[in-house]
Design an enzyme around this catalytic site. Structure first.
Site, short mmCIF file in Angstrom:
data_model
loop_
_atom_site.label_atom_id
_atom_site.label_comp_id
_atom_site.label_asym_id
_atom_site.label_seq_id
_atom_site.Cartn_x
_atom_site.Cartn_y
_atom_site.Cartn_z
N GLU A 50 0.81 -1.22 0.00
CA GLU A 50 0.00 0.00 0.00
C GLU A 50 0.84 1.27 0.00
OE1 GLU A 50 -0.70 -2.54 2.08
OE2 GLU A 50 -2.83 -3.05 1.93
N PHE A 112 -11.27 -6.99 14.39
CA PHE A 112 -10.17 -7.42 13.52
C PHE A 112 -9.93 -6.36 12.44
CE2 PHE A 112 -8.79 -9.78 9.67
CZ PHE A 112 -7.52 -10.11 10.13
N GLN A 113 -8.70 -5.96 12.28
CA GLN A 113 -8.28 -4.95 11.30
C GLN A 113 -9.01 -3.62 11.46
OE1 GLN A 113 -8.20 -6.85 7.37
NE2 GLN A 113 -6.10 -7.52 7.79
N LYS A 162 -17.88 -1.08 6.32
CA LYS A 162 -18.31 -2.15 5.41
C LYS A 162 -19.82 -2.16 5.20
CE LYS A 162 -17.76 -7.17 4.84
NZ LYS A 162 -17.60 -7.14 3.39
N MET A 468 23.35 10.47 1.38
CA MET A 468 23.11 11.79 1.96
C MET A 468 23.54 11.83 3.43
SD MET A 468 22.40 14.63 0.93
CE MET A 468 21.21 15.54 0.01
#
Lengths: 573, 168
Positions: A50, A112-113, A162, A468
């Site tokens: 993601e 969950f999640q 959902k 760097m």
């Protein structure tokens, strides 16, 4: 007739003209994917992580000016886009990101999640909101697109439970929205702009400082016309690079920490600094007390909160860059600046941007060959030394553009952003310039590039180091290379002061890495090999090509101003 | 900084979940010095009004107002710093472990400060104060200097612009 939330979601995307969505599936968004599956007009890109996803959407948005659209699942899907949201927020990139959420009734149960993604992202989005009823879904999506692309653009997050996706509700997607707390500036205060212009007219050593706002508002043509008509030299920030063509006689260069000597000198010596679309970030100003000490400062910016925040200005003008320049052009008349321009030329000749050419293939040479091999290209950088070299040595004209993570400085940005840019512009050359460290931060996106057939030319400048930081260790930390050597293994022991004969081999082998994805990988060790490598890359029109450039480990970015120091104190050698 | 002082803002915001968190998060995230923040709905239930007190210099205060203004959920920012207004803060002060003499003294203090004694026990007393924050501070200082066991709960100031005279 009532329709489901998921149907309205797709309808909204269609009406917003979305042609590409960067989407990674998961439990709480399966309904939306199922609806998208049936749709013919929206291309779904499946990234491999993601974070890669949101940088791809950024690259798409940065290169096209369109809103980048993301869809991820709840929990880890949502938290993985956090860095990209912050990146887009800093650099004013329009994104609309949909995150799945557990059903309304489960919110707060540590389901969950489940994460409070709106809470997490509140300070790094322009607007973030959870949809709490099916009725408000249409209005919220409309708001999101409107907020993302108007005023100072930015990312908007919509958290979509959902059960809202399957609930029935109105089928209407509104054509416009009124938001009582959000009124983006759409005009310019003519009196204030006139004051700013008078100040410019009064100057003997005027200087235009163009920031990223000029590029975002597509004010390039007007800025060029204005600078030409007034005969005023132009410096840019990194985000503003390309505001006028870099080979133009009035263009001095980038200013700031790794800016050109002449550009920083000009800022330090000018008597009116006419700045447009910049935040006066600390990388531009250095020590604030010493910034443009002799100048009256004009600041034109669409974001009121950016004005007089870091630098106290003499004439603030709240306006979109292009709008202000349109008005300024009506008044513009030639100005005598020959002596001042001569002075800047003298500084340019005193300390031109150039690397030593007696040590084999230098980053400067690589940039020069990119200039000649990919004219009119979209150049996308990652973050680090290569980024500074790119901003120093790449030539930009009206056809070409530079995409870079300026504000947040996100390593891992470059490669996925290049994929996004190529998806938006399949007919243009897209060159990703990355370091060996940054590329590894999102190199899983190689699969995305292969799957999408995006012919991005990936130039990895490999110096075996996180250059760097290594540069700072080399200059200011007694060559104690803590955790910056990418060849280092546990067998190396402590106290390494740099490469020696016994160094372990580098991993991964980027050429074989490319080949393992069925793509072409080329290693380039000498300048003479560069053009052939680019020609080979161009032959692969439906797949990415990795070109690994072996450069010296100890090459440093110069000039350099140490953080917090005045811009007049440049390290030149 | 010489221009550091208390400043007051009235903020009209959308009466929605998360707006208080967003506003307060701005103050913590940007290290602004928040003194008090009160919030409640207005005559229009979809709008809340906050009364905010910050300690800052001029430049920071300008920045705070701009940052608030740019939030989508913020409808209006009003600088109350130099505006005639009515402003009060509710405060409860419970003093315990006191004898009859202390009680009598506390009644006199209540009278002078124009606050109400709203509850009383054998060895304790409860004061209800609707004063300015500054006056409340003075009362707390006095109580602290005289009594060992006090508990204070205060609500932060609410303010509204005056109709005629300027009083705080």
């Amino acid at each position: 007739m009532d329709i489901t939330g998921r149907k309205l979601f797709v309808k909204a995307l269609e009406e917003e003209g979305v042609d590409t969505i960067f989407a990674y599936p998961g439990g709480t968004v399966t309904d939306l994917f199922d609806e998208l599956y049936k749709n013919e007009s929206i291309h779904m890109v499946l990234p491999r992580h993601e974070q890669g996803l949101i940088h791809e959407a950024e690259g798409y948005a940065r290169s096209s000016g369109k809103v980048g659209v993301c869809l991820v699942t709840s929990g880890p899907g949502a938290t993985n886009i956090v860095t990209g949201l912050a990146d887009a927020h800093y650099d004013s990139i329009p994104l609309v990101c949909f995150t799945g959420q557990v059903p309304l009734a489960l919110i707060g149960n540590d389901a969950f999640q489940e994460v409070d993604i709106v809470g997490i992202t509140r300070s790094i989005t322009k607007y973030s909101v959870t949809v709490r009823s099916r009725e408000e879904l249409g209005r919220i999506i409309k708001m999101a697109f409107y907020i993302a692309k108007t005023g100072r653009p930015g990312p908007v997050l919509i958290d979509l439970p959902k059960d809202i996706q399957t609930a029935l509700g109105p089928s209407v997607y509104p054509e416009h929205v009124e938001i009582r707390g959000y009124k983006p500036n759409s005009s310019v205060h003519v009196g204030q702009l006139k004051r700013a212009y008078k100040l410019l007219r009064s100057a003997k050593k005027p200087l235009i400082l163009a920031g990223g706002g000029v590029n975002i508002s597509h004010a390039n043509e007007r800025l060029l016309a204005f600078a030409e008509k007034e005969n005023v030299p132009v410096v840019t920030t990194i985000m503003g690079k390309g505001a006028i063509p870099t080979k133009h006689a009035l263009y001095v260069g980038n200013c700031g920490m790794h800016g050109k000597y002449a550009a920083n000198k000009a800022v330090s010596e000018c008597d009116v600094l006419f700045s447009i679309g910049t935040r006066f970030n600390d990388r531009i100003t250095g020590d604030l007390n010493e910034f443009a000490p002799k100048a009256k400062i004009v600041h034109i910016d669409v974001d009121t909160a950016s004005i007089s925040r870091n630098v106290v200005v003499d004439v603030p003008v709240v306006s979109d860059a292009d709008l202000a320049l349109e008005k300024l052009l009506e008044w513009a008349e030639p100005k005598k600046t020959a002596a001042w321009q001569n002075q800047i030329k003298i500084w340019e000749n005193e300390n031109p941007l150039a690397m030593r050419r007696d040590r084999g293939m230098t980053p400067q040479m690589i940039m020069e060959h990119i200039n000649s091999s990919f004219p009119g290209g979209i150049y996308v950088t990652d973050v680090g030394q290569h980024q500074m070299w790119a901003t120093q040595y790449l030539e930009l004209d009206r056809g070409s553009s530079l995409i870079t993570s300026g504000g947040l400085g996100t390593m891992g940005f470059g490669f996925p952003a290049a994929i996004g840019a190529k998806l938006a512009h399949p007919d243009r050359d897209v060159v990703c310039i990355s370091g060996d460290g940054g590329f590894q931060m999102n190199m899983q996106e190689m699969a995305t590039a292969v799957a999408e057939g995006t012919a991005v030319t990936i130039c990895i400048l490999n110096n075996y180091y996180l250059g760097m930081v290594r540069q700072m260790q080399q200059l200011f930390y007694g060559k104690r290379y803590a955790s910056t050597c990418l060849r280092r293994r546990v067998s190396c022991g402590n106290g390494c002061k740099g490469p020696n004969g016994g160094c372990p081999p580098y991993v991964p082998d980027f050429v074989r890495f490319a080949e393992s994805y069925g793509a072409c990988g080329i290693r380039v060790e000498k300048e003479e090999e560069i053009d052939a490598a680019f020609e080979e890359a161009k032959k692969h029109t439906d797949a990415p090509t990795i070109i690994e450039f072996m450069i010296a480990s100890d090459e440093i970015v110069l000039p350099m101003v140490q953080g917090g120091n005045p811009m007049s104190e440049m390290i030149l050698k | 900084m010489s221009d550091m002082k208390n400043r007051w803002i009235a903020l009209y915001v959308e009466n929605q979940i998360g707006v208080l968190a967003k506003v307060s998060g701005l103050f913590s995230g940007k290290s602004y010095n928040l003194q008090s923040l009160t919030v409640g709905t207005t005559e229009d239930e979809s709008i809340s009004r906050m009364t905010i007190c910050v300690t800052s210099d001029d430049i920071t205060f300008e920045q705070i107002k701009k940052q608030l203004n740019r939030m989508v959920e913020v409808i209006k920012v009003i600088d109350l710093t130099d505006v005639p207004l009515h402003m009060k803060e509710i405060l409860y002060a419970k003093v315990t472990g006191i004898d009859a003499e202390d009680k009598a003294e506390l009644f006199r203090i209540a009278q002078v400060f124009s606050v109400d004694v709203v509850d009383i026990g054998n060895d304790s007393i409860l004061l209800e104060c609707k004063l300015t924050s500054r006056r409340n501070n003075e009362l707390i200082a006095l109580l602290k200097s005289k009594y060992r066991h006090i508990s204070i709960v205060r609500g932060g100031a609410v303010a509204i612009e005056s109709i005629s005279t300027g009083c705080r």
